[in-house]
Scaffold this active site. Structure first.
Site, PDB file in Angstrom:
ATOM      1  N   HIS B  37       0.829  -1.208   0.000  1.00 39.95           N
ATOM      2  CA  HIS B  37       0.000   0.000   0.000  1.00 39.95           C
ATOM      3  C   HIS B  37       0.859   1.250   0.000  1.00 39.95           C
ATOM      4  CE1 HIS B  37      -3.241  -2.794   0.974  1.00 39.95           C
ATOM      5  NE2 HIS B  37      -4.081  -1.843   0.647  1.00 39.95           N
ATOM      6  N   ARG B  38       1.888   1.230   0.833  1.00 41.23           N
ATOM      7  CA  ARG B  38       2.728   2.414   0.936  1.00 41.23           C
ATOM      8  C   ARG B  38       3.416   2.720  -0.383  1.00 41.23           C
ATOM      9  NH1 ARG B  38       7.574   3.170   4.969  1.00 41.23           N
ATOM     10  NH2 ARG B  38       8.499   2.576   2.995  1.00 41.23           N
TER      11      ARG B  38
END
Ligand code: SF4
Lengths: 293, 198
Positions: B37-38
């Site tokens: 996600h990051r």
């Protein structure tokens, strides 16, 4: 084989048996819970869990991908020949089991986030020691999952709250935990002692076999009352609704300081992986639980 | 209702789902947890493309156990991880990638529910810890991206057949089963406390 080698093999075997097998008392309780559930969602969750337990055993695959933090409760006989060295042997066994089974490496340095890669590290495996009479060693092993460890809670209550305060704390802990610990769970409640002791006896109480009733009648009744209370929340399996949030509640206690009332609440997920073994001073050993065929 | 879907899946199909439906998925499943996600959001915010197009696809919150044998990856553990950790960024992730299914355990909350309603996506709850059944559904490990993040955090691309059972816990009509159950439990709480005479 010398004693140290047998002890190491015993621990590797205990860890292997636990990795592939959910404790049979828990599996039995899950099956019973499946009969009791009415909603489709609850039934689907529970039957997937039961099917998964069978599949893990057959395929010799870890029950859950989180193979847990290795935790040991030891009862060392005062005449058992190996003592201080036990820690080193446990470490060796954990390294070997992690590689051979294999297990997921779960020991991470909290500062550098470096994973040791073999499930050992500073103070890990986690070992609780008790010295007892006799010349054998009894080990209880728990592969403790992270999800249900994150919902363990400590309440330092005012003693004026008494038993009702304890019940309320248990309810509060369950409401905070919600779906997080992968319910159905087994709940251990430790009352009294000190902050660290109540949590330790709570976890140990959760390891008592579900089909082994509390010998104290008052506590037996309290356990039943707490179980009904928790399950009437309706959280159900996986927190998606149903009748079974907890399979059992086990209570243990210790004397306490007059000014405090520590209550520790320990949750263990349905993937309760534990094993018990006894090692004798001649190097022979038995795996006492679980019985695996 | 029990439904079987093949990925990629259309918005219309996803919108036909309601909370409580049971879904099995076949086709391409992509894993992504915290680090995916990051990094994915960092790439997309900078206008870079992802190594894997997720439009109409399915993202699984999972840190698998993978074993490499003879240059080939095999899945050994494939249960879901806790989705709540991704809550702060999932709405943006869905919006930027066009993913239709988020799969995980433990549920997600208001922001994700709102985004799923607006964008036509759903959250599927896989029974927590049910790793062996999930592993069985994997036909093939097709690819892996961002392996530098570590095995559990990398983006694994797998072909699955009848992955499930999963339960629609957030649909694209604003319903969230976890929030419903929690609300009912909260209502019961006072009567439980009363019955204990507290
Ligand atoms: S809480 Fe238990 S069942 Fe759930 S993922 Fe962790 S170890 Fe597995």
């Amino acid at each position: 084989m010398n004693l140290e080698e047998s002890l190491e093999s015993c621990v590797v075997r205990m860890m292997e048996v636990a990795a592939f097998n959910v404790s049979p008392d828990v599996t039995k309780a899950l099956r019973k819970a499946l009969d009791r559930e009415e909603s489709d969602v609850a039934k689907i969750n529970l039957s997937a869990i039961v099917e998964n337990i069978e599949a893990a055993k057959q395929e010799r695959k870890p029950v859950c991908q989180d193979t847990g933090t290795p935790t040991f409760f030891l009862k060392i006989g005062e005449d058992f020949p190996v003592k201080a060295k036990i820690h080193e042997i446990l470490r060796r066994a954990v390294r070997r089991a992690t590689k051979e089974i294999p297990l997921r490496p779960n020991a991470v340095n909290p500062w550098t986030l470096e994973n040791s890669g073999d499930n050992t590290g500073r103070m890990v495996p986690i070992v609780h020691v008790e010295i007892v009479e006799g010349n054998s060693l009894e080990l209880t092993y728990l592969a403790k999952g992270g999800g249900s460890e994150n919902t363990v809670q400590l309440f330092m209550l005012s003693p004026v709250l008494g038993v009702n305060g304890i019940k309320k704390a248990v309810l509060e802990a369950i409401y905070r935990a919600g779906p997080k610990p992968c319910p159905p769970v087994v709940v251990g409640v430790g009352v009294g002692g000190s902050s660290e002791l109540c949590l330790k006896i709570a976890k140990r109480a959760a390891l008592r076999p579900i089909d082994q009733p509390n010998p104290d009648e008052k506590l037996r009744n309290l356990e039943r009352e707490l179980l009904d209370m928790i399950n009437s929340s309706g959280f159900g399996p996986m927190g998606l609704g149903g009748r079974t949030y907890a399979l059992a509640v086990h209570v243990d206690w210790a004397h306490k300081h007059p000014a405090s009332l520590p209550v520790g609440i320990s949750t263990i997920c349905w993937a309760l992986r534990k094993s018990v073994a006894k090692v004798h001073s001649d190097g022979s050993f038995e795996i006492l639980a679980p019985e695996v065929v | 209702m029990e439904r079987h879907f093949r990925i990629p899946v259309s918005e219309e199909k996803v919108r036909s789902l309601r909370v409580g439906d049971v879904v099995y998925l076949s086709g391409v499943l992509v894993t992504g947890r915290d680090q995916v996600h990051r990094r994915a959001l960092q790439y997309l915010r900078e206008g870079k493309t992802l190594p894997m197009d997720l439009r109409d696809g399915a993202l699984y919150h999972c840190g698998p156990i993978m074993i490499e044998k003879g240059g080939e990856w095999r899945v050994y553990g494939f249960g879901p991880t806790t989705s709540a950790r991704m809550e702060p960024v999932e709405a943006e992730f869905i919006e930027r990638t066009g993913v239709r299914f988020i799969i995980g355990k433990g549920g997600m909350f208001e922001r994700t529910t709102e985004a799923m309603g607006r964008l036509g996506a759903a959250y599927l709850a896989h029974p927590g810890g049910v790793s062996v059944l999930a592993t069985r559904s994997v036909k093939r490990v097709k690819d892996v991206h961002w392996l530098d993040l570590g095995i559990p955090e990398a983006m694994w691309v797998l072909e699955v057949e009848d992955f499930g059972p999963t339960i629609v816990a957030i649909d694209s009509h604003g319903s969230n089963l976890y929030i419903d159950v929690m609300r009912k439990a909260e209502e019961r709480k006072n009567s439980i406390l009363r019955s204990l005479s507290i």
